[in-house]
Design an enzyme around this catalytic site. Structure first.
Site, PDB file in Angstrom:
ATOM      1  N   GLU A  18      -8.361   1.328  -3.777  1.00 45.51           N
ATOM      2  CA  GLU A  18      -8.756   1.503  -2.386  1.00 45.51           C
ATOM      3  C   GLU A  18     -10.151   2.106  -2.284  1.00 45.51           C
ATOM      4  O   GLU A  18     -10.333   3.317  -2.258  1.00 45.51           O
ATOM      5  CB  GLU A  18      -7.744   2.386  -1.645  1.00 45.51           C
ATOM      6  CG  GLU A  18      -7.994   2.452  -0.158  1.00 45.51           C
ATOM      7  CD  GLU A  18      -6.958   3.274   0.576  1.00 45.51           C
ATOM      8  OE1 GLU A  18      -6.844   3.097   1.800  1.00 45.51           O
ATOM      9  OE2 GLU A  18      -6.254   4.089  -0.059  1.00 45.51           O
ATOM     10  N   HIS A  44      -3.337  -3.097   4.447  1.00 42.66           N
ATOM     11  CA  HIS A  44      -2.670  -2.181   5.386  1.00 42.66           C
ATOM     12  C   HIS A  44      -3.506  -2.094   6.667  1.00 42.66           C
ATOM     13  O   HIS A  44      -4.462  -1.361   6.753  1.00 42.66           O
ATOM     14  CB  HIS A  44      -2.431  -0.798   4.778  1.00 42.66           C
ATOM     15  CG  HIS A  44      -3.645  -0.097   4.227  1.00 42.66           C
ATOM     16  ND1 HIS A  44      -4.514  -0.680   3.343  1.00 42.66           N
ATOM     17  CD2 HIS A  44      -4.127   1.163   4.444  1.00 42.66           C
ATOM     18  CE1 HIS A  44      -5.479   0.171   3.037  1.00 42.66           C
ATOM     19  NE2 HIS A  44      -5.270   1.290   3.700  1.00 42.66           N
ATOM     20  N   HIS A  52     -13.714   2.393   1.713  1.00 35.71           N
ATOM     21  CA  HIS A  52     -12.729   3.273   2.339  1.00 35.71           C
ATOM     22  C   HIS A  52     -13.348   3.733   3.651  1.00 35.71           C
ATOM     23  O   HIS A  52     -13.814   2.892   4.430  1.00 35.71           O
ATOM     24  CB  HIS A  52     -12.329   4.422   1.403  1.00 35.71           C
ATOM     25  CG  HIS A  52     -11.134   5.174   1.885  1.00 35.71           C
ATOM     26  ND1 HIS A  52     -11.159   6.509   2.183  1.00 35.71           N
ATOM     27  CD2 HIS A  52      -9.867   4.756   2.158  1.00 35.71           C
ATOM     28  CE1 HIS A  52      -9.963   6.890   2.624  1.00 35.71           C
ATOM     29  NE2 HIS A  52      -9.167   5.855   2.617  1.00 35.71           N
ATOM     30  N   ASP A  84       1.569   2.208   3.917  1.00 37.40           N
ATOM     31  CA  ASP A  84       0.640   3.343   3.795  1.00 37.40           C
ATOM     32  C   ASP A  84       1.405   4.644   3.580  1.00 37.40           C
ATOM     33  O   ASP A  84       0.896   5.737   3.877  1.00 37.40           O
ATOM     34  CB  ASP A  84      -0.288   3.466   5.002  1.00 37.40           C
ATOM     35  CG  ASP A  84      -1.640   4.093   4.652  1.00 37.40           C
ATOM     36  OD1 ASP A  84      -1.854   4.429   3.465  1.00 37.40           O
ATOM     37  OD2 ASP A  84      -2.479   4.249   5.544  1.00 37.40           O
ATOM     38  N   ASP A  98       0.611   5.209  -1.445  1.00 41.54           N
ATOM     39  CA  ASP A  98      -0.319   6.206  -1.990  1.00 41.54           C
ATOM     40  C   ASP A  98       0.376   7.300  -2.789  1.00 41.54           C
ATOM     41  O   ASP A  98      -0.167   8.409  -2.926  1.00 41.54           O
ATOM     42  CB  ASP A  98      -1.119   6.833  -0.848  1.00 41.54           C
ATOM     43  CG  ASP A  98      -2.222   5.923  -0.340  1.00 41.54           C
ATOM     44  OD1 ASP A  98      -2.884   5.281  -1.171  1.00 41.54           O
ATOM     45  OD2 ASP A  98      -2.418   5.851   0.889  1.00 41.54           O
ATOM     46  N   HIS A 142       0.827  -1.217   0.000  1.00 44.36           N
ATOM     47  CA  HIS A 142       0.000   0.000   0.000  1.00 44.36           C
ATOM     48  C   HIS A 142       0.855   1.259   0.000  1.00 44.36           C
ATOM     49  O   HIS A 142       1.332   1.717   1.041  1.00 44.36           O
ATOM     50  CB  HIS A 142      -0.947   0.024   1.199  1.00 44.36           C
ATOM     51  CG  HIS A 142      -2.119   0.924   0.977  1.00 44.36           C
ATOM     52  ND1 HIS A 142      -3.277   0.498   0.368  1.00 44.36           N
ATOM     53  CD2 HIS A 142      -2.290   2.238   1.253  1.00 44.36           C
ATOM     54  CE1 HIS A 142      -4.126   1.515   0.293  1.00 44.36           C
ATOM     55  NE2 HIS A 142      -3.541   2.580   0.809  1.00 44.36           N
ATOM     56  N   HIS A 193     -10.153  -1.249   6.134  1.00 44.97           N
ATOM     57  CA  HIS A 193     -11.192  -0.215   6.205  1.00 44.97           C
ATOM     58  C   HIS A 193     -12.603  -0.763   6.389  1.00 44.97           C
ATOM     59  O   HIS A 193     -13.514   0.007   6.685  1.00 44.97           O
ATOM     60  CB  HIS A 193     -11.182   0.677   4.951  1.00 44.97           C
ATOM     61  CG  HIS A 193     -10.059   1.648   4.875  1.00 44.97           C
ATOM     62  ND1 HIS A 193      -9.997   2.793   5.639  1.00 44.97           N
ATOM     63  CD2 HIS A 193      -8.929   1.635   4.117  1.00 44.97           C
ATOM     64  CE1 HIS A 193      -8.882   3.453   5.353  1.00 44.97           C
ATOM     65  NE2 HIS A 193      -8.212   2.772   4.440  1.00 44.97           N
TER      66      HIS A 193
END
Length: 431
Positions: A161, A256, A188, A330, A48, A46, A235
């Protein structure tokens, strides 16, 4: 040696006794970690980075050349190279409605730009890989990761995601799969037509459509199995996790997350759900990949460090087994990494910490990436088993736009026999 000072400071902050210079030869452990990372890829599930690129310039693609030199944030090519990263899942993401002051409404029908934005983020990832072929190599399956690693490249995979930007449609999911998406996070921080979320950490209203997977969401999980896309439960609400584990024919993943027993945060996985994962009879052979986000690691954001991340990994492994854990930073999706894992140059520090705790080479190859690649291969086996199945015909039941009314004024663009059928069709104003 690079990172050593930071590492020792981080370890000193740990809540438990751990590695110090007086205990062992830290330089030797660091060298051993680098050797292991040269033999088997460390894969971060993960990253971003694409959302950072999208936020740096009105024309995000103009930022891509800078990736080879320096970017603000946690990730760029020099940092990934310094950290000996073997592979990364770069994420496709667009914000939930509450991020942008919008409202999806009780049935998630509110129009947003999420689908457009997610396509643009996917384009960023593809152009990023295309423009840096000396460093990045596209990968989709475990064999692709190994090929990139042996070529000295960073295997570059695509994760997605959230389902809030999919337009309440399985068609968009199928097309994203064709474009290379390898995992899909079922929510999410907001509920969707597919599933209930655990939110972002604060109070959250319950979904109007139940605490777990909706019937439409169950169709999504089946479709992801058929497509060979990994079902990501990060999530999601606890009930969504349970529903998906019970339903999925393929291994599930948390791309994550941490252990809720160590840090009581809804984004972390509770022990009773962890007990459903592993090699035992009736268990899902999935994987939990441990995050570096300080709020999820604890005990407080100020003291969260590399040793505490290792605590989460070891706690999860004590329940699911050491062949069902992995690594997920993350990076670029949080304000800071934990102490000792501040950016993509610091991955070796975590391997040093696990070495100091007695993890052997085989176990470390597993946590770095081989556990994940095994799961990916199992997901692909299920895809092959389901290849004769036709795509799901399911439609979100609250959509009022189908059957389509695209016939123009007085249905003038439709063949007569179609026009007659449309005019006789009952109206569904209740939707």
């Amino acid at each position: 040696m690079k990172g050593l000072t930071t590492l020792i400071a981080a370890l000193a902050l740990s809540h438990r006794p751990t590695l110090t210079l007086a205990d062992t030869d830290t330089d030797a452990l660091y060298a051993k970690a680098i050797k292991l990372m040269s033999e088997s890829p460390l894969i971060d599930t993960h990253v971003d980075l694409p959302q950072i690129i999208r936020g740096l310039d009105r024309n995000p693609l103009s930022v891509l050349p800078n990736l080879a030199t320096s970017l603000p944030g946690h990730v760029d090519i020099p940092k990934m190279r310094t950290g000996h990263l073997g592979g990364a899942f770069f994420t496709v993401w667009a914000p939930c409605a509450d991020f942008v002051g919008a409202d999806y409404g009780p049935n998630f029908l509110g129009m947003t730009e999420g689908l457009r934005d997610s396509l643009e983020v996917l384009d960023i990832i593809k152009r990023m890989i295309e423009q840096h072929p000396e460093h990045l190599q596209y990968a989709h399956a475990s064999k692709d990761i190994k090929s990139a690693f042996h070529a000295g490249k960073i295997a570059s995979l695509i994760g997605m995601e959230g389902t809030h930007f999919l337009g309440n449609s399985l068609s968009t999911v199928r097309l994203f799969a064709e474009m290379g998406v390898k995992y899909l996070t079922l929510t999410h921080t907001c509920h969707t037509s597919f599933a209930a979320s655990n939110g972002g950490g604060g109070p959250m209203e319950a979904s109007n459509h139940g605490p777990g997977l909706t019937e439409f969401g169950k169709e999504l999980v089946r479709e992801l199995n058929r497509l060979g896309v990994m079902v990501d439960l990060s999530h999601t609400s606890d009930q969504t996790m349970r529903d998906a584990i019970q339903l999925s024919k393929a291994p599930v993943v948390w791309t994550h997350a941490g252990a809720r027993a160590l840090q009581d945060h809804p984004r972390n996985v509770p022990d009773d759900i962890l007990s459903l994962i592993g090699d035992g009879e009736g268990k899902n052979p999935g994987i939990i990949l441990s995050v570096f986000y300080p709020v999820f690691i604890g005990p407080t954001p100020e003291t969260a460090n590399v040793s505490r991340v290792a605590d989460h990994i070891e706690h999860i492994a004590s329940i699911v087994g050491r062949n069902h854990v992995g690594i997920a930073s993350d990076f670029d999706g949080m304000y800071a990494g934990v102490i000792g894992l501040e950016d993509a140059s610091k991955y070796p520090n975590l391997i040093v910490e696990l070495l100091s705790r007695g993890w052997n080479d085989t176990e470390l190859y597993g946590v770095m990436g081989e556990n994940l690649m095994r799961v990916m291969e199992q997901v692909d086996v299920v895809k092959e088993q389901l290849k004769a199945e036709i795509p799901s015909t399911a439609i979100w039941e609250k959509r009022p736009d189908l059957p389509a009314n695209w016939g123009g004024p007085e249905q003038a663009y439709l063949p007569y026999e179609v026009r007659d059928l449309v005019n006789k069709r009952p109206k569904h104003d209740e939707l």
